[in-house]
Enzyme design. Structure first.
Site, PDB file in Angstrom:
ATOM      1  N   THR A   1       0.875  -1.180   0.000  1.00  0.00           N
ATOM      2  CA  THR A   1       0.000   0.000   0.000  1.00  0.00           C
ATOM      3  C   THR A   1       0.906   1.223   0.000  1.00  0.00           C
ATOM      4  O   THR A   1       1.768   1.357   0.864  1.00  0.00           O
ATOM      5  CB  THR A   1      -0.907   0.005   1.245  1.00  0.00           C
ATOM      6  N   HIS A   2       0.731   2.076  -0.991  1.00  0.00           N
ATOM      7  CA  HIS A   2       1.599   3.254  -1.105  1.00  0.00           C
ATOM      8  C   HIS A   2       1.015   4.445  -0.359  1.00  0.00           C
ATOM      9  O   HIS A   2      -0.194   4.611  -0.264  1.00  0.00           O
ATOM     10  CB  HIS A   2       1.811   3.624  -2.574  1.00  0.00           C
TER      11      HIS A   2
ATOM     12  N   GLU B   1       9.167  13.544  -9.739  1.00  0.00           N
ATOM     13  CA  GLU B   1       9.765  14.823  -9.336  1.00  0.00           C
ATOM     14  C   GLU B   1       9.898  15.771 -10.521  1.00  0.00           C
ATOM     15  O   GLU B   1       9.987  15.356 -11.676  1.00  0.00           O
ATOM     16  CB  GLU B   1      11.166  14.594  -8.748  1.00  0.00           C
TER      17      GLU B   1
HETATM   18  I1  8IG Z   1       9.686   3.045 -10.718  1.00  0.00           I
HETATM   19  O1  8IG Z   1      11.730   8.614 -10.833  1.00  0.00           O
HETATM   20  C1  8IG Z   1       9.941   4.891 -10.043  1.00  0.00           C
HETATM   21  N1  8IG Z   1       9.428   5.261  -8.896  1.00  0.00           N
HETATM   22  N2  8IG Z   1       9.715   9.398  -6.797  1.00  0.00           N
HETATM   23  N3  8IG Z   1      10.745   9.007  -8.844  1.00  0.00           N
HETATM   24  C2  8IG Z   1       9.983   8.585  -7.783  1.00  0.00           C
HETATM   25  N4  8IG Z   1       9.494   7.342  -7.718  1.00  0.00           N
HETATM   26  C3  8IG Z   1       9.786   6.525  -8.728  1.00  0.00           C
HETATM   27  C4  8IG Z   1      10.541   6.891  -9.838  1.00  0.00           C
HETATM   28  C5  8IG Z   1      11.054   8.211  -9.892  1.00  0.00           C
HETATM   29  N5  8IG Z   1      10.626   5.841 -10.660  1.00  0.00           N
END
Ligand code: 8IG
Length: 277
Positions: free
Chosen positions: A98-99, A198
């Site tokens: 779960t994110h 980002e």
């Molecule tokens: I897969 O470039 C993945 N998850 N924050 N940035 C961030 N999370 C990620 C990225 C990324 N690639």
């Protein structure tokens, strides 16, 4: 998208460790395995590892276990497995993360970690797909997490819970991983809140403050694992170079493709490392 059904972890009066203990009892009942030794959370690209670690003795939807939510995203498999290694260790494989960006709160984010601890696991292996900042890295490359910077502004700890995070990503376990693959590089993982990737300026900030990897998952889980007294090993699959490090736009499809391509190699690496734990 909020669901209207009540969830035990959403009531602030609920003890999250009590919910984790109930979940651990569910797992013991479903698997017939009283205690697990190691827990492994599979991030994007790491899914095949479960098949290589040993013999799967039970495989079931995470939703059968108290407090687990259905997966938010295709490619994030909502399955829990119990796997027995050739050395006889029981590994709880968590394919259902779960994110934080799902917006269900940090208690639900770390529930799988707390459940793993309540199931007996003393070692927590956290894997993820992430963006790379170090110029010498390439998409498809696995790296060890050496430390983290938590940029979520949140914490799984509640109240005046002062937990030491020195050597959070165990030097001992990293040494074991490097014995299996001496070419493994390592870096500092910056957890952003997400779900947007980002901006290039945010990536420059992450680099300036000492970050090498950008992701959306692992720091909060590692804190909860440390609180539970577990020893932690973290791996990132660099699926893409972070925004501005790569000049082309980031896409979720690119992440999926890089994961799929790297999967056989990193899964066998992970299985070999787990065999050494
Ligand atoms: I897969 O470039 C993945 N998850 N924050 N940035 C961030 N999370 C990620 C990225 C990324 N690639």
């Amino acid at each position: 998208m909020s669901d209207t059904s009540s969830h035990p972890l959403d009531d602030p009066r609920t003890d999250p460790f009590g919910v984790a203990a109930t979940a651990a009892a569910d797992i013991a009942r479903i698997t017939g395995v009283e205690r697990h030794d190691i827990a492994l959370t599979l991030g994007s690209g790491w899914g095949k590892a479960a098949d290589l670690i040993g013999e799967t003795t039970a495989s079931f939807p995470a939703t059968e276990v108290t407090g687990f939510s259905a997966p938010a995203l295709a490619g994030h498999v909502g399955t829990l497995r119990s796997v027995k290694t050739p050395k006889g260790k029981n590994v709880l494989v968590i394919g259902a993360r779960t994110h934080y960006y799902e917006g269900h709160g940090v208690r639900r984010v770390v529930h799988s970690v707390r459940t793993a601890a309540a199931s007996g696991a003393r070692t927590m292996v956290l894997t993820n797909g992430a963006g790379g900042i170090k110029a010498q890295w390439n998409p498809g490359q696995p790296v060890l997490i050496s430390d983290h910077i938590n940029l979520t502004g949140d914490s799984p700890l509640e109240g005046a819970t002062f937990i030491d995070l020195t050597d959070l990503y165990s030097t001992r376990l990293r040494d074991i991983a490097r014995r299996v693959d001496p070419t493994l590089d390592e870096g500092v993982y910056c957890q952003f809140r997400g779900p947007q990737y980002e901006t290039p300026a945010e990536v420059r900030m992450a680099k300036t403050i000492g970050g090498h990897i950008v992701g959306m998952s692992t720091a909060l889980e590692a804190i909860a694992a440390r609180q539970a007294g577990m020893e932690i090993l973290g791996f990132s699959l660099i699926t893409n170079m972070a925004a501005g490090i790569q000049t082309t736009p980031l896409s979720h499809q690119e992440v999926i493709d890089a994961g799929r391509e790297a999967e056989p190699v990193i899964s066998s690496l992970l299985a070999r490392v787990i065999g050494e734990l």
